[in-house]
Design an enzyme around this catalytic site. Structure first.
Site, PDB file in Angstrom:
ATOM      1  N   ALA A  43       0.818  -1.211   0.000  1.00 59.08           N
ATOM      2  CA  ALA A  43       0.000   0.000   0.000  1.00 59.08           C
ATOM      3  C   ALA A  43       0.857   1.268   0.000  1.00 59.08           C
ATOM      4  CB  ALA A  43      -0.930  -0.007   1.209  1.00 59.08           C
ATOM      5  N   HIS A  44       0.165   2.411  -0.021  1.00 61.54           N
ATOM      6  CA  HIS A  44       0.847   3.694  -0.140  1.00 61.54           C
ATOM      7  C   HIS A  44       1.742   4.004   1.059  1.00 61.54           C
ATOM      8  CE1 HIS A  44      -3.080   5.688   1.600  1.00 61.54           C
ATOM      9  NE2 HIS A  44      -2.517   4.851   2.440  1.00 61.54           N
TER      10      HIS A  44
END
Length: 344
Positions: A237-238
């Site tokens: 994820a980010h």
């Protein structure tokens, strides 16, 4: 290659015919004349007598006195020596340098020397493609991306705009690098998208398995550091940071803004929550759920994850729970009977 040439390059020593020609490698049960195999675990040594391999990579500790007539390559780490032997015998075949007429390369892109651009590749404006890069059919390189020297990106992978990939990186088919992070703010019952304006940076010598996705940062960058190897079907994820020389096995999911140290192993289907820190040299067992910080040099398993040795004890006890429950119920009934008799 001759066996002695292989030994020189992998750091081993020949016992037998060093001039033996080796043309390929095979499993110990299938190898034949001209082929090399290996034994990394002494338990498989008994298979040697039936193997037809011309040469075998073994540990110096293995007793090979009875194996007269066969040649050996002695190495302190037979598995590592075999890996290096495979690289010698099976070098990657590159395509012919050049840009396919059916590829699209923006006039503003910078192309290095001896690049191989296969049909139906798209390279956006301002992208920089390093020397000897190979892009397979259907690859999309977004505007402003930087792809380092000797990197290989296999078919139908996408690198979104402005992302950076280092040298000697291997990106397998279907990988998505730089898709939007999953970021939303709530307005009552509605979800308002937070623009994801950061990038993904992949350092040198990383390998990314098929259909893995690495989200761009909300701000700043999602970072995969040097030498890390990522298996197929992984979700990163980010704003995640993964350290050097990690192993991330298939179907792992890592939530946003988590920091992972160097030499960490996340086994298959591990789930990691966001905004935590996993220290250097941590090992997480398969299907574990990590919901808290893990200090360096620890091994954890389970969901929620806790120390691996304690988890092993819990797993052993778990299978006996139905019987323990029956016995406990029987004891409760017996105690009730004794208490009733005492009151009489």
């Amino acid at each position: 290659m001759r066996l002695k040439e292989i030994a020189e390059k992998v750091g081993g020593r020949v016992v037998g015919d060093g001039n033996l020609e080796i043309n390929s490698a095979a499993p110990i049960d299938e190898a034949g004349p001209g082929q090399i195999t290996f034994i990394a675990n002494p338990r498989y040594a008994s298979r040697l007598k039936d193997s037809k391999a011309s040469a075998v990579i073994v540990s110096p500790d293995l007793d090979i006195k009875e194996e007269s007539g066969r040649s050996f390559l002695l190495a302190a780490n037979p598995y590592l020596a075999f890996a290096r032997t495979m690289s010698l015998l099976y070098p990657r075949r590159r395509g012919e340098p050049g840009v396919s007429p059916s590829a699209y390369v923006s006039p503003g892109a910078v192309m290095g020397k001896d690049v191989v651009i296969h049909p139906l590749v798209f390279v956006g404006k301002g992208a920089v493609i390093g020397d000897r890069v190979e892009l397979f059919p259907g690859v999309h390189i977004g505007d402003g991306c930087v792809i380092g020297e000797d990197t290989v990106i296999y078919a139908n992978a996408s690198v979104y705009s402005r992302c950076r990939i280092g040298k000697r990186v291997i990106v397998h088919s279907g990988v998505i690098i730089g898709s939007d992070g999953f970021g939303f703010a709530q307005d009552g019952t509605k979800h308002v998208k937070i623009p994801q304006e950061g990038i993904v940076e992949i350092e040198d010598d990383v390998e990314i398995g098929a259909n893995t996705t690495i989200d761009r940062a909300t701000m700043g960058k999602t970072l995969i550091k040097r030498g890390t190897k990522i298996d197929n079907l992984v979700q990163i994820a980010h704003n995640v940071v993964i350290g050097e020389d990690c192993l991330i096995i298939a179907q792992v999911g890592i939530s946003g803004s988590t920091k992972i140290g160097n030499n960490v192993i996340l086994a298959g289907q591990v789930g990691v929550v966001g905004h935590i820190n996993i220290g250097d040299n941590v090992m997480v067992g398969a299907q574990s759920g990590v919901g808290h910080d893990v200090p360096p040099n620890n091994a954890v398993s389970g969901s929620p994850a806790f120390p691996h040795r304690e988890w092993l004890k819990a797993v052993v006890a778990f299978q006996f729970l139905p019987d323990m429950r029956r016995r406990l119920a029987a004891l409760e009934r017996k105690i009730e009977e004794l208490l009733k008799e005492k009151k009489k």
